[in-house]
Design an enzyme around this catalytic site. Structure first.
Site, PDB file in Angstrom:
ATOM      1  N   HIS A 110      -8.266   1.127  -4.313  1.00  0.00           N
ATOM      2  CA  HIS A 110      -9.274   0.919  -3.264  1.00  0.00           C
ATOM      3  C   HIS A 110      -9.951   2.263  -3.007  1.00  0.00           C
ATOM      4  O   HIS A 110      -9.357   3.166  -2.424  1.00  0.00           O
ATOM      5  CB  HIS A 110      -8.578   0.385  -2.008  1.00  0.00           C
ATOM      6  CG  HIS A 110      -9.488   0.212  -0.831  1.00  0.00           C
ATOM      7  ND1 HIS A 110      -9.005   0.018   0.441  1.00  0.00           N
ATOM      8  CD2 HIS A 110     -10.839   0.208  -0.721  1.00  0.00           C
ATOM      9  CE1 HIS A 110     -10.017  -0.100   1.284  1.00  0.00           C
ATOM     10  NE2 HIS A 110     -11.146   0.017   0.595  1.00  0.00           N
TER      11      HIS A 110
ATOM     12  N   MET B  67      -9.020   8.254  -0.862  1.00  0.00           N
ATOM     13  CA  MET B  67      -9.920   8.684   0.221  1.00  0.00           C
ATOM     14  C   MET B  67     -10.408  10.107  -0.057  1.00  0.00           C
ATOM     15  O   MET B  67      -9.638  10.938  -0.524  1.00  0.00           O
ATOM     16  CB  MET B  67      -9.184   8.661   1.566  1.00  0.00           C
ATOM     17  CG  MET B  67      -8.538   7.338   1.903  1.00  0.00           C
ATOM     18  SD  MET B  67      -7.781   7.401   3.545  1.00  0.00           S
ATOM     19  CE  MET B  67      -6.764   5.929   3.495  1.00  0.00           C
TER      20      MET B  67
ATOM     21  N   SER C  45       0.828  -1.209   0.000  1.00  0.00           N
ATOM     22  CA  SER C  45       0.000   0.000   0.000  1.00  0.00           C
ATOM     23  C   SER C  45       0.858   1.253   0.000  1.00  0.00           C
ATOM     24  O   SER C  45       1.631   1.492   0.933  1.00  0.00           O
ATOM     25  CB  SER C  45      -0.904   0.008   1.234  1.00  0.00           C
ATOM     26  OG  SER C  45      -1.538   1.270   1.348  1.00  0.00           O
TER      27      SER C  45
ATOM     28  N   HIS D  67      -1.114  -1.243  -4.252  1.00  0.00           N
ATOM     29  CA  HIS D  67      -2.408  -0.877  -3.687  1.00  0.00           C
ATOM     30  C   HIS D  67      -2.469   0.639  -3.503  1.00  0.00           C
ATOM     31  O   HIS D  67      -1.619   1.224  -2.828  1.00  0.00           O
ATOM     32  CB  HIS D  67      -2.575  -1.578  -2.336  1.00  0.00           C
ATOM     33  CG  HIS D  67      -3.950  -1.487  -1.766  1.00  0.00           C
ATOM     34  ND1 HIS D  67      -4.987  -2.304  -2.141  1.00  0.00           N
ATOM     35  CD2 HIS D  67      -4.470  -0.659  -0.818  1.00  0.00           C
ATOM     36  CE1 HIS D  67      -6.074  -2.004  -1.460  1.00  0.00           C
ATOM     37  NE2 HIS D  67      -5.791  -1.000  -0.651  1.00  0.00           N
TER      38      HIS D  67
ATOM     39  N   MET E 137     -12.162   4.512  -1.144  1.00  0.00           N
ATOM     40  CA  MET E 137     -12.866   4.787   0.116  1.00  0.00           C
ATOM     41  C   MET E 137     -13.530   6.144  -0.030  1.00  0.00           C
ATOM     42  O   MET E 137     -13.120   7.142   0.570  1.00  0.00           O
ATOM     43  CB  MET E 137     -11.875   4.759   1.285  1.00  0.00           C
ATOM     44  CG  MET E 137     -11.394   3.361   1.587  1.00  0.00           C
ATOM     45  SD  MET E 137     -10.051   3.341   2.789  1.00  0.00           S
ATOM     46  CE  MET E 137      -8.660   3.278   1.680  1.00  0.00           C
TER      47      MET E 137
ATOM     48  N   ASP F  91      -7.019  -6.171   4.158  1.00  0.00           N
ATOM     49  CA  ASP F  91      -6.333  -4.880   4.185  1.00  0.00           C
ATOM     50  C   ASP F  91      -6.472  -4.292   5.582  1.00  0.00           C
ATOM     51  O   ASP F  91      -7.585  -4.060   6.054  1.00  0.00           O
ATOM     52  CB  ASP F  91      -6.969  -3.956   3.141  1.00  0.00           C
ATOM     53  CG  ASP F  91      -6.351  -2.561   3.117  1.00  0.00           C
ATOM     54  OD1 ASP F  91      -5.356  -2.323   3.823  1.00  0.00           O
ATOM     55  OD2 ASP F  91      -6.870  -1.709   2.365  1.00  0.00           O
TER      56      ASP F  91
ATOM     57  N   ASP G 146      -4.729   3.681  -2.166  1.00  0.00           N
ATOM     58  CA  ASP G 146      -5.880   4.072  -1.345  1.00  0.00           C
ATOM     59  C   ASP G 146      -6.372   5.454  -1.741  1.00  0.00           C
ATOM     60  O   ASP G 146      -5.650   6.440  -1.605  1.00  0.00           O
ATOM     61  CB  ASP G 146      -5.490   4.084   0.137  1.00  0.00           C
ATOM     62  CG  ASP G 146      -5.370   2.685   0.707  1.00  0.00           C
ATOM     63  OD1 ASP G 146      -6.302   1.897   0.518  1.00  0.00           O
ATOM     64  OD2 ASP G 146      -4.339   2.381   1.329  1.00  0.00           O
TER      65      ASP G 146
END
Length: 228
Positions: free
Chosen positions: A64, A35, A8, A31, A66, A173, A33
């Site tokens: 990913h 957000m 990540s 990965h 979020m 995760d 993230d």
């Protein structure tokens, strides 16, 4: 399927993302993230950074999301170069339609569950997915401690995947490290997101290899593999 490691970049140096991506080129995925400071209480990076990362590394990107309104935004991450896009079922309005749109654009479709979200109501959706992500911390911050109360949920999810005979990857995760990865593999996970366990190591590439070896050894002994 052999276990896969997805470092990540939330734990990487954001000022040196291209170099940090190269530092883990032996990984299966990178990965990313995303957000939005709405769905989770943090703000990270978006489509332009994903586009730049896709140009800077040959490692496929595992995005990913979020974020609120993934139905609107997720397809743009496929267009930006992501090989896999994960949306949160708690935020999606039409998860089946969204999964099909992500697949139609050429990426793997993945759905994430927060720790308090049970898997059972979504059993019928599983054939629409390429991967399911069980969060083993509350989404929003890196470096949190692994929630071992998620292990039974991972086991139940693996049982559902086996019940339907699906080729569905099961990702975990949050707090995945040398001390927790074997428990996750034993419970049924086969894709492992590791942030500080990789980027906090003196040699990130070696950390990836060591985690993969641990996961492979734990998987080879796991009852779920031998029961199906």
């Amino acid at each position: 399927m052999a276990p896969q490691i997805s470092p990540s970049i939330l734990s990487a140096d954001f000022a040196r993302l291209a170099e940090e991506a190269k530092a883990v080129e032996g990984a299966d995925w990178l990965h990313v993230d995303v957000m939005d400071n709405h769905f989770v209480p943090n703000l990270t990076l978006g489509v332009p950074v994903v586009e730049s990362l896709a140009r800077a590394t040959d490692t496929p990107l595992d995005c990913h999301l979020m974020i609120e309104d993934p139905d609107r935004w997720a397809p743009q991450y496929v267009e930006a170069g992501a090989g896999s896009v994960t949306f949160h079922v708690e935020a999606a309005t039409a998860p089946v339609r969204l999964a099909r749109e992500i697949r139609a654009k050429g990426a793997r479709a993945s759905m994430a569950l927060r720790p308090a979200t049970p898997i059972e109501p979504y059993e019928d959706l599983l054939p629409e997915l390429d991967m399911l992500l069980i969060m083993t911390v509350e989404p929003g911050f890196g470096g949190q401690a692994f929630l071992d109360i998620m292990l039974p949920k991972i086991r139940r999810t693996r049982e559902l995947i086996g019940k339907h005979g699906l080729e569905l990857w099961l990702q975990v995760d949050g707090g995945v490290s040398a001390s927790t990865i074997e428990q996750c593999a034993d419970a049924g996970a086969d894709v492992f997101v590791a942030g500080s366990a990789v980027y906090g190591a003196s040699d990130p590439a070696e950390a990836v290899r060591a985690l993969r070896k641990q996961a492979e050894e734990a998987t080879s002994r796991a009852s779920w593999l031998h029961d199906h």
